[in-house]
Scaffold this active site. Structure first.
Site, PDB file in Angstrom:
ATOM      1  N   ASP A 920      14.238  61.505  50.419  1.00 35.76           N
ATOM      2  CA  ASP A 920      15.486  61.191  49.614  1.00 35.76           C
ATOM      3  C   ASP A 920      15.027  62.367  48.319  1.00 35.76           C
ATOM      4  O   ASP A 920      16.789  62.415  48.334  1.00 35.76           O
ATOM      5  CB  ASP A 920      15.143  60.209  48.323  1.00 35.76           C
ATOM      6  CG  ASP A 920      14.957  58.803  49.297  1.00 35.76           C
ATOM      7  OD1 ASP A 920      14.795  57.340  48.910  1.00 35.76           O
ATOM      8  OD2 ASP A 920      15.118  58.645  50.655  1.00 35.76           O
ATOM      9  N   CYS A 952      26.000  65.446  56.922  1.00 36.17           N
ATOM     10  CA  CYS A 952      24.663  64.672  56.167  1.00 36.17           C
ATOM     11  C   CYS A 952      25.503  63.802  55.258  1.00 36.17           C
ATOM     12  O   CYS A 952      26.242  62.662  55.350  1.00 36.17           O
ATOM     13  CB  CYS A 952      23.878  65.423  55.431  1.00 36.17           C
ATOM     14  SG  CYS A 952      25.139  67.063  54.528  1.00 36.17           S
ATOM     15  N   SER A 953      25.010  63.731  53.975  1.00 30.35           N
ATOM     16  CA  SER A 953      26.281  63.130  52.846  1.00 30.35           C
ATOM     17  C   SER A 953      27.737  63.787  53.191  1.00 30.35           C
ATOM     18  O   SER A 953      28.607  63.150  52.902  1.00 30.35           O
ATOM     19  CB  SER A 953      25.311  62.387  52.342  1.00 30.35           C
ATOM     20  OG  SER A 953      26.370  61.159  50.844  1.00 30.35           O
ATOM     21  N   ALA A 954      27.340  64.984  52.013  1.00 28.18           N
ATOM     22  CA  ALA A 954      28.196  65.958  51.766  1.00 28.18           C
ATOM     23  C   ALA A 954      29.357  66.889  52.813  1.00 28.18           C
ATOM     24  O   ALA A 954      29.570  66.756  52.357  1.00 28.18           O
ATOM     25  CB  ALA A 954      28.364  66.575  50.497  1.00 28.18           C
ATOM     26  N   ILE A 956      27.323  69.608  52.842  1.00 27.44           N
ATOM     27  CA  ILE A 956      26.963  71.405  53.154  1.00 27.44           C
ATOM     28  C   ILE A 956      25.481  71.148  53.032  1.00 27.44           C
ATOM     29  O   ILE A 956      24.991  72.666  53.046  1.00 27.44           O
ATOM     30  CB  ILE A 956      28.165  71.353  51.589  1.00 27.44           C
ATOM     31  CG1 ILE A 956      27.116  70.450  51.003  1.00 27.44           C
ATOM     32  CG2 ILE A 956      29.753  71.434  51.982  1.00 27.44           C
ATOM     33  CD1 ILE A 956      27.864  70.656  49.129  1.00 27.44           C
ATOM     34  N   GLY A 957      24.447  70.717  51.655  1.00 30.74           N
ATOM     35  CA  GLY A 957      23.303  70.759  51.962  1.00 30.74           C
ATOM     36  C   GLY A 957      22.399  70.938  53.740  1.00 30.74           C
ATOM     37  O   GLY A 957      22.088  71.716  54.047  1.00 30.74           O
ATOM     38  N   ARG A 958      22.014  70.047  53.608  1.00 28.49           N
ATOM     39  CA  ARG A 958      21.375  70.165  54.812  1.00 28.49           C
ATOM     40  C   ARG A 958      21.919  69.924  56.121  1.00 28.49           C
ATOM     41  O   ARG A 958      21.194  70.868  57.510  1.00 28.49           O
ATOM     42  CB  ARG A 958      21.124  68.192  55.051  1.00 28.49           C
ATOM     43  CG  ARG A 958      20.187  67.307  54.145  1.00 28.49           C
ATOM     44  CD  ARG A 958      19.570  66.434  54.368  1.00 28.49           C
ATOM     45  NE  ARG A 958      19.310  65.812  52.997  1.00 28.49           N
ATOM     46  CZ  ARG A 958      19.050  64.712  52.445  1.00 28.49           C
ATOM     47  NH1 ARG A 958      18.885  62.972  53.949  1.00 28.49           N
ATOM     48  NH2 ARG A 958      18.593  63.670  51.789  1.00 28.49           N
ATOM     49  N   GLN A 996      23.033  73.481  50.146  1.00 28.79           N
ATOM     50  CA  GLN A 996      23.399  73.904  48.675  1.00 28.79           C
ATOM     51  C   GLN A 996      22.844  74.163  47.758  1.00 28.79           C
ATOM     52  O   GLN A 996      23.601  74.805  46.107  1.00 28.79           O
ATOM     53  CB  GLN A 996      23.580  71.971  48.310  1.00 28.79           C
ATOM     54  CG  GLN A 996      24.074  71.310  47.295  1.00 28.79           C
ATOM     55  CD  GLN A 996      24.807  69.942  47.405  1.00 28.79           C
ATOM     56  OE1 GLN A 996      24.172  69.515  48.664  1.00 28.79           O
ATOM     57  NE2 GLN A 996      25.048  69.718  46.313  1.00 28.79           N
TER      58      GLN A 996
END
Length: 1026
Positions: A920, A952-954, A956-958, A996
């Protein structure tokens, strides 16, 4: 006897009854100072007075406490045709600096604070707001149309009030006078009006704070710009500010040199030189710029010294002692540094009441003395109050050349002592400079009616002698002078100033007495508590605190039976400058609250006791989903105090006043002591507040600043391209791969890999993001600050809701093999964008979807389940989606979908690969499973030239982690050297902010090394013999 002729003395008749113009006594001179609201005021000082005397008179006249950010600027008179803007040196005789009358100066911001939240005093913030707004209006702070519309909407909210249909014409009129650019579209005022509606309920101070917070993200915020040419004879602009030196060409930032990398600044005639340390920390590079004239070159050099000393040092360095033979300039900034200013504000006693009345600046279309080179020196001669603008007004055509960039968070724990010389190199030594964000004031409690006497009392106090010192002799300077500096270099002198009349203020008639409600711009205040609420105005003082409000907002709040926004009390003795607030009234829509600075673990420690006056009560209401928007850690069962570990941007905890910050210690929840509660018990109490006795309102008693006394510094995104160490060209091709990975391993061990990553720009300069911010598209973004570039965004062809989706094409080329890995990086679909997501998959002929998040994490929805259950069919517009396979392992889920177009009856198969082992928070402890998952993705790609969708969610990160990992694996197989930073740069050129956090970047770098050493990825046979 009357004759047939006579005369009439017109001049004498008109002079009857007129007050003659007072001339100063012979031993005094009159100085005219024009303020940021375009009003002027005359000050009389002794002929031989130093500049500090006039500065102190101006500061006391404006009632400014945080003085060190401001200064007085004037036009230098010399024999050259070009006009020069100079800052008044407080340590020198004023007449010697300005040569001859008239002595006309302009009050301006000299040092632009990097974070407006550091400005504790409202008078200071208002002056900053006026200065930045003036820079924006006059084209000296360029930005794109979307950013300009947002900033203009805050201006209208602050100066007109809440949006109403009947006052829409007023908003348009206000904008026509305040923001006049020939390049703006015809619908600009309408766009501003749409954004203006989102700010309903924001009081002037909140709107101004939001204005400053968004403006500080612009690349040219706080830049003192000088024209020049580079080594290739290209015209450039050299900007100097708090973060370092920036170089622009035709409105585009070409490079940036942070103070931490600059080793020496020098000049010789028209040549300005910057000695910059390379990434290896050993070698250095000299950057040479040619300035228009030798005098301007020296001014640029002085500006660099002042900006560096103010923002980077604890105390200014001592002025070198004069010797028999002196060569080179001895100029040193001897004023107070930002660190000293914050330290003084921290120990200053709390302030009392001070009435505050805002006024609109005069129309900006009247150009001033500083508007161009054709202006003569005589045009700056004023005898009466007049209208003027700021120095250095560029052409309005530069307005749309800039792009608004988000602020990059540089966590800095040290400052540098920088060597300045006119002819030599010098080493920069680190100095520890923790900056404390807590600041207070030392005014006695009083009302506006006693302001003149207060001014007189304050003037009797010691005036801080700050400014610049330069010896007449010229000589170079050695680094030990700054590195060994221990004394603050602050001298005290007594300033004697006559009391100022209460009827004359720099804002003219707009600064009315306290008893006259000033409602001309939609706001009214009065000094006494009203006996009823029929006046639509409330007292600015509630229990000894300052409060202001919009009359319209108060009336609307009263109609709903809710507390009006102006009753949010601001306790000046509190570390937060506030004691309570309702988050639902703190902000509305865009820019509800300024983002906070990142804080390092070191800042979560305190060695000083915390008094009871630092306890703050925060009140907030949950959002429509029942969430407050913050996490806590610790508890009695963990033998650790309850600390706020995370505050979600835009949440209730983020919008409330005072804002809840990471690192705050929670003492009480709804009046219950949490010191003996376990972690689960604390979480339960927070959740139960939604249905508690307070009507769903959560009351937190916190102790701020206890675990974050050293707030770190925000710096804007650096577009200086960092260059980490590379393999030499002389190394054989067969060894370049292993050498590059060895360099990567060394960078990980030394920590430089994180420094390089943080220096890289988050958003590519020049790439616009306008489509995503259209009103029709705002609801399609999961996070308001994660937006696709206009140039690389995926455009839908046949979607009923429009052509917009938050997704970008990302193409990664492997040069030697000719492979191009094509991706579509997008956010996790929302419930109302799932149809658009499937339309994109269909139109782009995608056969693989890679999902790197779960549906919910820690109780929060991260991605909508945009697919049906196994063997079920779901309709998404014209597409019918059926899940025909669903297999789950420990780390992954594999699904296969059948997509059928009802119009054409065409059917396709799409595979979804979902990685569910990502924690998480943070990154996986062991990259083994992630490496295996990436290998499976690569196998699924084989034989396909169509893009794969990664989200992923946004988005950009994962998502960026997977793209970087797969690209690195392909480079290894092609026996090419691997430079992860270059890969991230290529990725961010196509979608902003990919990868990110530094933790994600470190994780993927470790994964690359782990996969290579384990043999999971290795050069293929056809490439290993190169």
């Amino acid at each position: 006897m009357r004759l047939g002729s006579n005369s009439y003395d017109v001049q004498r008749t008109e002079a009857i009854g007129q007050t003659p113009v007072k001339t100063p006594p012979p031993n005094q001179i009159r100085c005219t100072v024009t303020f940021l609201d375009s009003t002027s005021y005359h000050f009389e000082i002794e002929k031989n007075s130093l500049g500090i005397v006039l500065l102190e008179k101006v500061f006391n006249y404006l009632e400014i406490i945080e003085k060190d950010y401001f200064g007085l600027v004037f036009i230098a008179v010399d024999n050259s045709s070009a006009q020069q803007k100079k800052w008044l040196d407080p340590s020198k005789n004023l007449r010697k600096q300005m040569i001859c009358p008239p002595y006309h100066l302009f009050f301006r911001v000299k040092f632009y604070v990097r974070d407006p939240n550091r400005l504790r005093d409202e008078f200071t913030r208002f002056q900053f707001y006026q200065q930045v707004r003036q820079n924006l209006e006059e084209g000296r702070l360029p930005c794109n149309e979307g950013s300009l519309a947002l900033l203009a909407s805050y201006v209208v909210q602050a100066e007109v009030g809440d949006f109403e249909e009947k006052t829409h014409g007023m908003s348009r009129t206000c904008l026509c006078y305040k923001i006049q650019f020939a390049t703006l579209p015809d619908d600009f005022s309408d766009r501003v009006a749409e954004l203006h509606q989102l700010h309903i309920g924001q009081t002037p101070d909140v709107a101004e704070q939001n204005f400053l917070d968004h403006a500080r993200r612009l690349e040219m915020y706080g830049m003192d710009v000088y024209d020049g040419v580079d080594a290739n004879h290209l015209p450039i602009e050299i900007g100097v500010g708090a973060v370092g030196i920036k170089v622009f060409h035709e409105g585009i930032k070409m490079n940036e040199y942070a103070w931490v990398r600059i080793r020496k600044l020098s000049f010789k005639k028209k040549q300005f030189q910057v000695l910059v340390a390379n990434e290896d920390g050993v070698s250095e590079t000299i950057m040479i710029f040619n300035i228009m004239s030798a005098k301007i070159c020296k001014l640029l050099w002085k500006c660099c010294i002042e900006q560096h000393t103010f923002f980077r040092l604890k105390t200014p360095p001592k002025t070198p002692q004069r010797k028999v033979f002196n060569f080179g300039s001895k100029f040193r900034y001897s004023g107070r540094t930002e660190y000293q200013t914050l330290e003084e504000n921290e120990h200053r006693k709390s302030a009392g009441h001070r009435n505050f009345h805002r006024s609109l600046s005069k129309s900006s279309f009247l150009r001033s003395t500083f508007s161009g080179n054709t202006q003569s020196i005589d045009s700056s001669r004023y005898t009466n109050t007049t209208t003027t603008d700021s120095p250095e007004l560029p052409s309005s055509g530069q307005l749309l050349a800039r792009r608004l960039l988000s602020a990059a968070r540089h966590d800095t724990d040290s400052s540098d002592a920088l060597g300045y010389a006119s002819d030599g190199a010098v080493v920069c030594a680190p100095l520890t400079t923790p900056l404390s964000p807590r600041r207070t004031r030392d005014y006695a409690t009083d009302s506006e009616s006693s302001a003149p006497s207060l001014r007189q009392q304050r003037l009797s106090k010691e005036a801080i002698y700050y400014g610049t010192q330069e010896s007449c002799d010229e000589k170079s300077w050695t680094p030990s002078m700054a590195c060994t500096s221990t004394s603050p270099g602050i001298h005290a002198s007594t300033a004697s100033v006559r009391p100022v009349s209460s009827g004359s203020t720099p804002n003219g008639a707009s600064r009315k007495s306290a008893n006259s409600g000033y409602s001309g711009y939609g706001y009214a205040t009065q000094t006494q508590q009203p006996t009823s609420t029929t006046n639509a105005s409330y007292s600015p003082y509630l229990n000894g605190t300052i409060s202001r409000s919009s009359g319209a907002a108060v009336a609307k709040a009263a109609a709903r039976g809710l507390p009006p926004t102006n009753q949010q009390a601001y306790n000046t003795s509190s570390p937060r400058n506030s004691v309570a607030s309702y988050s639902s009234f703190a902000s509305a829509g865009i820019g509800g609250s300024p983002p906070r600075s990142k804080r390092s673990p070191q800042s979560n420690k305190s060695s000083s006791p915390v008094g009871e006056d630092q306890v703050v009560t925060i009140k907030m209401r949950p959002d429509r989903h029942g969430r407050f928007g913050f996490n806590v850690k610790g508890g009695a069962d963990q033998n650790y105090p309850v600390i706020v570990s995370r505050v979600a941007p835009g949440s209730s905890a983020d919008k409330c006043q005072p804002r809840l910050n990471e690192g705050d210690q929670v003492l009480f929840i709804d009046g219950r002591d949490v010191s003996t509660m376990s972690h689960d018990h604390v979480v339960q109490f927070i959740r139960s507040a939604r249905s508690g006795l307070n009507g769903g309102e959560l009351h937190l008693t916190i102790r701020p600043n206890v675990y974050r006394l050293g707030e770190e510094v925000d710096e804007p995104d650096s577009t200086m391209v960092p260059e980490p160490a590379r393999v030499a060209d002389s190394v054989p091709n067969s060894d370049k791969l292993s050498k590059s990975l060895q360099l990567l391993a060394d960078s990980l061990n030394s920590g430089k890999v994180v420094d390089h990553f943080e220096m890289l720009y988050r958003k590519k300069p020049g790439m616009s993001m306008n489509i995503c911010r259209l009103t029709a598209n705002l609801a399609k973004n999961r996070y308001r600050d994660v937006c696709p570039y206009d140039d690389t965004r995926v455009t839908l062809q046949a979607s009923p809701s429009g052509d917009y989706i938050n997704a970008n094409y990302v193409n990664m080329e492997i040069p030697s093999s000719g492979i191009v890995n094509r991706y579509i990086a997008c956010q996790g679909p929302l419930a109302h964008t799932s149809s658009d997501f499937w339309v994109m998959v269909w139109e782009q002929h995608c056969t693989t979807i890679v999902m790197l998040t779960t549906i919910t994490e820690r109780g929060r929805v991260k991605c909508h389940q945009y697919w049906p259950r196994v063997f079920e069919t779901q309709e998404y517009g014209r597409l019918m989606i059926k899940c025909i396979k669903d297999k789950q392992t420990t780390n992954c889920c594999y699904r296969e979908f059948s997509i059928r177009d009802r119009n054409s009856s065409e059917e396709r198969r799409v595979t979804q690969m979902q990685y569910i082992a990502w924690p998480d928070h943070g990154v996986p402890d062991d990259p083994k499973h992630f490496i295996q998952f990436v290998d499976e993705v690569r196998k699924a790609r084989q034989g396909s030239v169509d893009p794969i969708v990664v989200h992923c969610s946004a988005g950009i990160g994962r998502t960026g982690v997977l793209i970087l990992m797969e690209t690195a694996a392909c480079l290894v197989e092609s026996n090419e050297p691997v430079y992860p930073l270059d890969i991230v740069r290529t990725m961010r050129d196509q979608r902003a902010m990919l990868i990110q956090t530094p933790g994600q970047y470190t994780f993927v770098c470790e994964s690359i090394l782990r996969a290579y050493h384990d043999g999971t990825i290795k050069p293929l046979a056809e490439y290993s013999k190169r």
